[in-house]
Scaffold this motif. Structure first.
Motif: not given
Length: 324
Positions: A143, A145-147, A309-310, A312-315
């Protein structure tokens, strides 16, 4: 026909310098079972440098620091990944292998750094420092990492910070790592106040006492240590960099200012080096044992899952790091 894996008895030769013979029978049955289970399940074990020698040298397929494990996780040709380390490492393996089964042997294997910051904290930082990119240490939850804009490890933090081409960055959550990197670059670094519960305990007085007790000792410090500790050391670097230093420089006597098992694992490869061991254990890393690795493979526990969804953004944040 696929060759049978080596038996525990054979593997003891790898670790006989760091595991007394009287202790070995307590490990051998689990090791034999794990080797068989890996074949049955087409599984691999990724182990961090802080794992104990019977895990690191006897059942692990891929070993290293956080960066090495992240890189190698992308290349894994297996159905199942068991992460012998802490939870954020298992999440990183899952981020990079979304279609594979990723297991962590103990859900309690956490991290004081990962616990020091939340996704909401980062959103508030963006409000306070609009437009300033956020570099997030991999020792964080998915979470968080995603931000973030990009991830880093202790081994590549300086390169990541300077790759952004900006005058100022936010670097979190490890305050000491941020301060140590700030001393090496012209980029202004805004730090968070998270600390590693192992590395924050080392002091300059510890180093001075070690030098007094062991004349000529080479002192290697992890960059999660306080800056005044790094300043007293002969060398500072990630666990991989410390291991490389020992192999390259071959000091007669060395002390690694980091988690205790690191010295045992490096010592196996360098019998000519005298390792002085200030034994600070990570309670989270030590939650991983041969017994719960075996149980993870037998019972398919504990599955690591991340909200898509988290993930994808963290990756993206992890992949930006790996691209540098």
């Amino acid at each position: 026909m696929t060759a049978a894996p080596p038996s525990a008895a054979y593997l003891y030769e790898r670790v006989r310098r760091v595991i007394p013979p009287i202790e070995w029978p307590a490990f051998s049955d689990d090791i034999d079972a794990i080797l068989a289970l890996k074949r049955e399940r087409n599984a691999v074990i990724l182990a961090h440098n802080y794992q104990t020698p019977e895990i690191f040298h006897c059942v692990a397929d891929i070993v290293g620091d956080s960066l090495a494990l992240a890189r190698r996780a992308m290349e894994v040709d297996a159905d199942v990944i068991v992460l012998a380390g802490v939870h954020f490492m298992a999440e990183t393996a899952k981020l990079l292998n979304p279609q594979k089964t990723v297991l962590i042997p103990d859900l309690g294997a956490g991290c004081s750094l990962a616990d020091s910051i939340t996704a909401e904290d980062i959103r508030l930082l963006r409000q306070r420092y609009p437009g300033v990119p956020i570099v997030t240490y991999v020792n964080t939850s998915a979470e968080v990492k995603a931000e973030s804009d990009i991830c880093c490890t202790s081994g590549n933090a300086k390169a990541v910070v300077e790759s952004l081409g900006v005058a100022r960055v936010i670097m979190l959550p490890d305050e000491y790592l941020a301060q140590n990197i700030a001393a090496q670059t012209d980029v202004e670094i805004i730090a968070w106040q998270g600390h590693c519960e192992v590395h924050e305990r080392f002091t300059p007085a510890d180093i001075r006492q070690l030098r007094e007790d062991h004349p000529g000792v080479s002192v290697l410090a992890h960059p999660e240590c306080p800056p005044e500790v790094v300043a007293e050391a002969d060398f500072s670097g990630s666990t991989a960099a410390m291991s490389d230093y020992v192999g390259r420089e071959k000091p007669a006597r060395v002390v690694l200012m980091t988690e205790c098992s690191m010295s045992d694992n490096v010592a196996v490869a360098h019998p000519e080096v005298d390792f002085i061991r200030p034994c600070d254990l990570c309670p989270h890393m030590k939650r991983i044992t041969l017994a719960n690795i075996r149980a993870a493979l037998e019972q398919n526990r504990h599955l690591v899952t991340i909200d898509p969804q988290v993930a994808d953004r963290a990756r993206r944040a992890v992949e930006r790091m790996l691209a540098i």
